[in-house]
Design a protein around this motif. Structure first.
Motif, short mmCIF file in Angstrom:
data_model
loop_
_atom_site.label_atom_id
_atom_site.label_comp_id
_atom_site.label_asym_id
_atom_site.label_seq_id
_atom_site.Cartn_x
_atom_site.Cartn_y
_atom_site.Cartn_z
N VAL A 1 73.58 27.71 67.76
CA VAL A 1 73.69 26.36 67.22
C VAL A 1 72.49 26.09 66.32
O VAL A 1 71.50 26.82 66.38
N TYR A 2 72.61 25.05 65.50
CA TYR A 2 71.64 24.85 64.42
C TYR A 2 71.09 23.42 64.41
O TYR A 2 71.88 22.48 64.42
N ARG A 3 69.79 23.30 64.41
CA ARG A 3 69.17 21.97 64.29
C ARG A 3 67.97 22.07 63.38
O ARG A 3 66.99 22.75 63.71
N GLY A 4 68.04 21.38 62.26
CA GLY A 4 66.94 21.43 61.29
C GLY A 4 65.80 20.52 61.69
O GLY A 4 65.33 19.73 60.89
N GLU A 5 65.34 20.66 62.95
CA GLU A 5 64.26 19.77 63.38
C GLU A 5 62.91 20.36 62.98
O GLU A 5 62.82 21.47 62.50
N LYS A 6 61.89 19.54 63.17
CA LYS A 6 60.54 19.96 62.85
C LYS A 6 60.22 21.26 63.58
O LYS A 6 60.46 21.37 64.78
N ALA A 7 59.67 22.23 62.86
CA ALA A 7 59.35 23.50 63.51
C ALA A 7 58.18 23.30 64.45
O ALA A 7 57.16 22.72 64.09
N GLN A 8 58.32 23.74 65.69
CA GLN A 8 57.20 23.74 66.63
C GLN A 8 57.36 24.91 67.57
O GLN A 8 58.45 25.43 67.75
N ARG A 9 56.26 25.31 68.12
CA ARG A 9 56.19 26.45 69.01
C ARG A 9 57.28 26.40 70.09
O ARG A 9 57.39 25.46 70.85
N GLY A 10 58.10 27.46 70.12
CA GLY A 10 59.10 27.54 71.18
C GLY A 10 60.36 26.73 70.93
O GLY A 10 61.26 26.70 71.75
N ARG A 11 60.39 26.01 69.79
CA ARG A 11 61.62 25.30 69.39
C ARG A 11 62.14 26.01 68.16
O ARG A 11 61.38 26.29 67.24
N PHE A 12 63.44 26.26 68.12
CA PHE A 12 63.98 27.01 67.00
C PHE A 12 65.08 26.23 66.29
O PHE A 12 65.72 25.38 66.89
N ARG A 13 65.25 26.55 65.01
CA ARG A 13 66.26 25.86 64.22
C ARG A 13 67.63 26.51 64.38
O ARG A 13 68.65 25.90 64.07
N GLU A 14 67.60 27.75 64.82
CA GLU A 14 68.83 28.44 65.21
C GLU A 14 68.58 28.95 66.61
O GLU A 14 67.58 29.64 66.83
N PHE A 15 69.42 28.60 67.56
CA PHE A 15 69.19 29.09 68.91
C PHE A 15 70.50 29.25 69.67
O PHE A 15 71.51 28.65 69.33
N TYR A 16 70.44 30.12 70.66
CA TYR A 16 71.62 30.39 71.49
C TYR A 16 71.73 29.37 72.61
O TYR A 16 70.75 29.12 73.31
N GLN A 17 72.91 28.82 72.75
CA GLN A 17 73.21 28.06 73.96
C GLN A 17 74.25 28.81 74.76
O GLN A 17 75.11 29.49 74.19
N CYS A 18 74.14 28.70 76.08
CA CYS A 18 75.12 29.32 76.97
C CYS A 18 75.69 28.20 77.81
O CYS A 18 75.00 27.67 78.68
N ASP A 19 76.91 27.81 77.51
CA ASP A 19 77.50 26.62 78.14
C ASP A 19 78.68 26.99 79.03
O ASP A 19 79.48 27.87 78.68
N ILE A 20 78.78 26.32 80.16
CA ILE A 20 80.03 26.33 80.92
C ILE A 20 80.47 24.90 81.15
O ILE A 20 79.64 24.01 81.39
N ASP A 21 81.75 24.66 81.04
CA ASP A 21 82.33 23.35 81.30
C ASP A 21 83.69 23.52 81.94
O ASP A 21 84.40 24.49 81.66
N THR A 22 84.03 22.57 82.79
CA THR A 22 85.39 22.49 83.31
C THR A 22 85.96 21.14 82.91
O THR A 22 85.36 20.11 83.19
N ILE A 23 87.08 21.18 82.21
CA ILE A 23 87.67 19.96 81.67
C ILE A 23 88.98 19.68 82.40
O ILE A 23 89.82 20.57 82.54
N GLY A 24 89.13 18.45 82.85
CA GLY A 24 90.38 18.06 83.51
C GLY A 24 91.30 17.32 82.55
O GLY A 24 90.85 16.74 81.56
N ASN A 25 92.57 17.35 82.86
CA ASN A 25 93.54 16.58 82.10
C ASN A 25 93.81 15.29 82.88
O ASN A 25 94.58 15.28 83.83
N GLY A 26 93.12 14.21 82.49
CA GLY A 26 93.29 12.93 83.19
C GLY A 26 92.27 12.73 84.29
O GLY A 26 91.61 11.70 84.37
N SER A 27 92.13 13.73 85.16
CA SER A 27 91.15 13.62 86.24
C SER A 27 90.68 15.02 86.61
O SER A 27 91.29 16.01 86.21
N ILE A 28 89.61 15.07 87.38
CA ILE A 28 89.12 16.36 87.84
C ILE A 28 88.35 16.17 89.14
O ILE A 28 87.51 15.27 89.26
N ASP A 29 88.68 16.99 90.11
CA ASP A 29 88.16 16.80 91.47
C ASP A 29 86.64 17.02 91.53
O ASP A 29 86.08 17.83 90.80
N ILE A 30 86.01 16.33 92.44
CA ILE A 30 84.56 16.42 92.65
C ILE A 30 84.16 17.83 93.09
O ILE A 30 83.00 18.24 92.89
#
Lengths: 435, 435
Positions: free
Chosen positions: B109-138
Motif C-alpha cells: 500500500v502507498y502513503r505519501g507521508e513525510k519520510a521518517q525513520r521506520g515509516r515507509f511510503r510503500e509498505f506491505y500490509q497483511c490483513d485478515i477479515d471476516t465479513i458477514g452478510n447482514g450479521s456475523i457471530d461474535i
C-alpha cells in the motif's frame, strides 16, 4: 439514502475470485520455488521509481504507456518492467552484491496500454537474471532453459518446447551475405511463423536486400531437424565469418551444457527462427511454447545482453535473463480450462455446529487443529442445508456436524463432500482418516 | 562518455539486499501460511483504483497522502490500505462470494507521508477479515487472536501480548456517567500509556467532563489483573446500561472462546486501556505488543466494525479484521537484530570448478540436483579464493571443488563453510551427508 459510489475496478485490471486466486498463487509458488532452488536470490523493488530512472533508456512506446505523476516536486512513475529496476538496483547496491549476481523478482508491473482481451494494465512478471561484473561465462546461458524446464514440468506440463537460438549466429550469417545492419532483418525474420516465408522474403526485399540474399535468409531460417542435424547443416554452409563462428560455438556450448543438465532433447531445441524483435539481446535467445496450446503463444522468453545498466554506470554489466508473464499465462490457461488447482481448498475440514453448539464446535476445532488438521468452524446460525452449501462453495473436502448427540457420544459423522460417503467416527479416527 | 542518470530509489521507499529479503520473505511466508491454515482465502486486488472509490469515505489526511494521477480522463490513485479495496471487492463480487467471507490479503500500500525513520511510503500490509452478510457471530471475534497467537509463535516469539477490549463496554460505561458522545473520550483514553493518567484526566476535563467523570474514567481504564479479576471488578461496578452489558457479554464470550481455542492466558489478556483511535470500530478491539521490545509498539491491531461498505452499497456488511504492518515490523526487528533467517541460503551446496572444469562441474551439479540437493555451480574463471569468497558471501553452507583429480577419482572434498571441516567423499556420501 446516501448516494453510493460504484464499486468497480478500473478496466484492464485483472482481479480474481478466491478460488481462482488459490490456483494463481499455486502457479506463482511453483515458479518461485524453482527459481529459488536453482540459486536465484530474491529482490523486491519499489513499484514507484523516479521517472528519470525509468526513462533513462529513452522513451518511445514505453513512455506513452507509463503511469507518471508528481508528488510535490518529484516526477515519478510506476515501473513498466522488472529489468530497468534490476539495472538500477544492481548499480545502486553494486558494492554490496556478489557477482555473478543471480536474482529473481516476482512482482507487478504497469502499462497503460489499450485494454484488450488477455492483456492487462497491471500484471505479474516473474524474472530471473544473472548479471556479471565485466564478463559472464556462457555456461550461464545454459542455466535458464534448465530452470524453465523444471518449472513447467512442475506446473504440470509435459509437452512444451524451449526454443534456443543465437543472435551472433544470425548476425554473422547476414554479414557473410554482405548485410551489415541486421536489426531490421532480425525483426522481419522473427515474424516468419506468423506471416509465412513469402511475406518475409518480400519484406526483406522491400528493405533493400536482393532476391538471392532474401532467399538464402529464408532458407537458413527454415533449417530444421534435431540439434545434431541443424549443427551439421550449419557446418555444411562453410560460412567464414568470425561473428558467425563465435555465435555457432556459443550455441553448441549452450546445447551441450543443457544436455549435461539432463534436460530432455524433446523439450529443448535449436530453432533458427527465434530472432526476438528487441535489439537489446546480443547472443543466446530463448522462447517457450506449449505444444498443445499454440494459441497461448510464447509463455516465457529472454536472452543474453551485453550491457544491463549503461545508462546509470560506466561499469560493464553483461547478463542473461528470462521472464514469465504470469498474469497473461494464468489468464489464458484458466480461460482454456487447462489448469486445475492441486488443492482447491486451503483447509481440510469444516466443523458445522447445530444452532446453539458453536461452543462445542470451537472445542472440537481446537482438537483437530492441535492434531495438525487445518480446520475451520462455521459460525452463523441457520439451516443445516445452508451450512453445507457453504462448505461446498468453498470446496472444503470434509464436514463434521456437531450437536447434542455428538457432544454426548463423542462420535461424529464425517462427510466426504466429494463422494457423499459418511462415517461415524471418534476425533482420533477422523484425524487418522484425514492425515 | 554519456551523461549518466543517478541510480537511486525515491526517499522513503524500503529496498532490501538479497540476504535481508530472504528473511523478509520468510516472515511473509509464515504469516501467509498461518492465515491460510486458519481458513482465510487469498485475494489480490489492483494497486490502482478509481480515486472516487478510494475517497468514498471522505478525505482528510488520507487524501493528502494519496498518490493520485490521471491517465486519459480517468482519475486514479494508489491504494493507501487494504480495507477500502476489500470493501469495493466484497460489493463488486457480492453474488459470487460465500458469507461469512474470510479473506486474507498481503500486498503493498502507498502513503505519501513525510519520510521518517521506520515509516515507509510503500509498505506491505497483511490483513485478515471476516465479513458477514447482514450479521456475523461474535465467535468470529475470537478467531483473530488465535491466528495472531499462532503466527507470532511461529515467527519465533514467546513473549507477546494480545490485548483485547470492547468499545461497547467503554461506550456503555461512559453513557452510565452521563457522557453521550464517546468518540473524543475514546481518542484521549487510548493515549493513556503514552501521556499518563494525569494528562488523560486534564484532557478529559478540557473536553468538558467534570472531575468526578474524569476520575471515574481513569480509574475504570486502569482496572488491571487476570481476566477473571477484571471481569469481577467490572461486575462489582454494578453498571446498569444496556450497551455496557452487551459489550461486557461480548468480551466475556470472546475471552471464553479464545480459551477454548487453547491460547495461553499469558499471551491474550483483557486490557481496558485499548480503545483504538479510529471511530470505525464498534465492538471488540485488539492490539498486540512484543513484551521484550516495547519500543517496537503495536505490531498488529484491528477490531470489529458494523458496516464495511456503506459508501458502495445499502447491504449491511459487518466484519472483524486485523492487520500486520509487515514492512515496519520487519524493519524494526531487523534494526534491533531481533530476527534471523531460519535458512540463510536458499541452496545447500555450490560446486566450484577449477578453471577449465566447468563442464565436469555442470555434470556434478546435475547429479546433486537429481538427488534432491539444491545446488548451484560457480561459472566464472578465477582464483580459488575468490570463488570461496562468493560461497561465503552468499551463506551457502557447503562447497565442493572439482578439478582434474576429482574427475579421475570421483571423490570430492566437501567443505562445511561454517566449521571449516573437510571430508573426501563420493557423490552418494555427500548426498547422504547433506540430506
Amino acid at each position: 439514502m446516501s448516494q453510493k459510489v460504484k464499486a468497480s475496478t478500473l478496466p484492464g485490471f485483472l482481479e480474481l475470485l478466491p478460488q481462482d486466486q488459490i490456483m494463481f498463487n499455486e502457479m506463482m509458488d511453483t515458479i518461485r520455488r524453482n527459481f529459488e532452488k536453482h540459486g536465484f536470490l530474491p529482490i523486491d523493488t519499489p513499484a514507484i521509481e523516479r521517472s528519470e530512472v525509468l526513462l533513462a533508456k529513452g522513451g518511445g512506446n514505453t513512455e506513452k504507456q507509463m503511469y507518471r505523476f508528481k508528488k510535490g516536486d518529484t516526477d515519478m512513475s510506476l515501473r513498466f518492467d522488472l529489468t530497468v529496476p534490476l539495472a538500477r538496483y544492481t548499480v545502486e547496491h553494486f558494492n554490496e552484491l556478489s557477482f555473478p549476481f543471480r536474482r529473481y523478482h516476482i512482482g507487478k508491473v504497469y502499462r497503460g496500454e489499450k485494454a484488450q482481451r488477455g492483456r492487462f494494465r497491471e500484471f505479474y512478471q516473474c524474472d530471473i537474471d544473472t548479471i556479471g561484473n565485466g564478463s559472464i561465462d556462457i555456461a550461464n546461458d545454459a542455466e535458464f532453459p534448465v530452470v524453465i524446464y523444471h518449472t513447467f514440468k512442475e506446473l504440470g506440463f509435459e509437452d512444451f518446447t524451449i526454443r534456443i537460438n543465437n543472435r551472433r549466429l544470425l548476425k554473422g550469417f547476414y554479414e557473410s551475405l554482405g548485410i551489415s545492419d541486421s536489426v531490421e532483418v532480425l525483426r522481419i525474420v522473427d515474424k516468419i511463423d506468423k506471416i509465412g516465408k513469402e511475406n518475409v522474403k518480400s519484406e526483406l526485399m522491400e528493405l533493400g536486400l536482393n532476391e538471392d540474399q532474401a532467399d538464402r535468409i529464408v532458407e537458413f531460417t527454415l533449417i530444421e531437424g534435431s540439434t545434431e542435424e541443424i549443427f551439421k547443416a550449419l557446418e555444411d554452409l562453410n560460412i567464414e565469418n568470425e561473428i558467425f563462428n563465435i555465435g555457432f560455438n556459443e550455441l553448441k556450448q549452450v546445447m551441450n551444457y543443457i544436455e549435461e543438465y539432463d534436460v530432455p532433447s524433446k523439450n529443448c531445441v535449436v530453432d533458427l527462427k527465434i530472432a526476438r524483435g528487441l535489439d537489446y539481446y546480443t547472443g543466446t535467445v530463448y522462447e517457450t511454447s506449449l505444444d498443445n496450446y499454440p494459441n497461448v503463444g510464447s509463455v516465457c522468453s529472454g536472452g543474453r545482453y551485453d550491457d544491463l545498466a549503461s545508462h546509470y554506470t560506466d561499469k560493464k554489466l553483461p547478463g542473461v535473463g528470462l521472464s514469465i508473464g504470469l498474469s497473461r499465462l494464468f489468464y489464458q490457461l484458466n480461460e482454456a480450462k487447462i489448469i486445475q488447482a492441486k488443492k482447491k481448498s486451503l483447509v481440510d475440514l469444516i466443523v458445522i455446529p447445530m444452532d446453539g453448539f458453536i461452543d462445542a464446535g470451537i472445542r472440537l476445532v481446537s482438537k483437530f487443529r492441535n492434531s495438525g488438521i487445518d480446520t475451520i468452524v462455521y459460525t452463523e446460525e441457520g439451516k443445516l442445508g445452508k451450512k453445507f452449501k457453504y462448505a461446498d462453495a468453498l470446496n472444503i473436502p470434509y464436514v463434521v456436524v456437531i450437536g447434542e448427540n455428538e457432544v454426548k457420544t463423542e462420535r461424529y459423522t464425517l462427510r466426504n463432500m466429494e463422494t457423499g460417503d459418511q462415517d461415524e467416527l471418534t476425533v482420533e479416527e477422523i484425524v487418522e482418516r484425514l492425515k
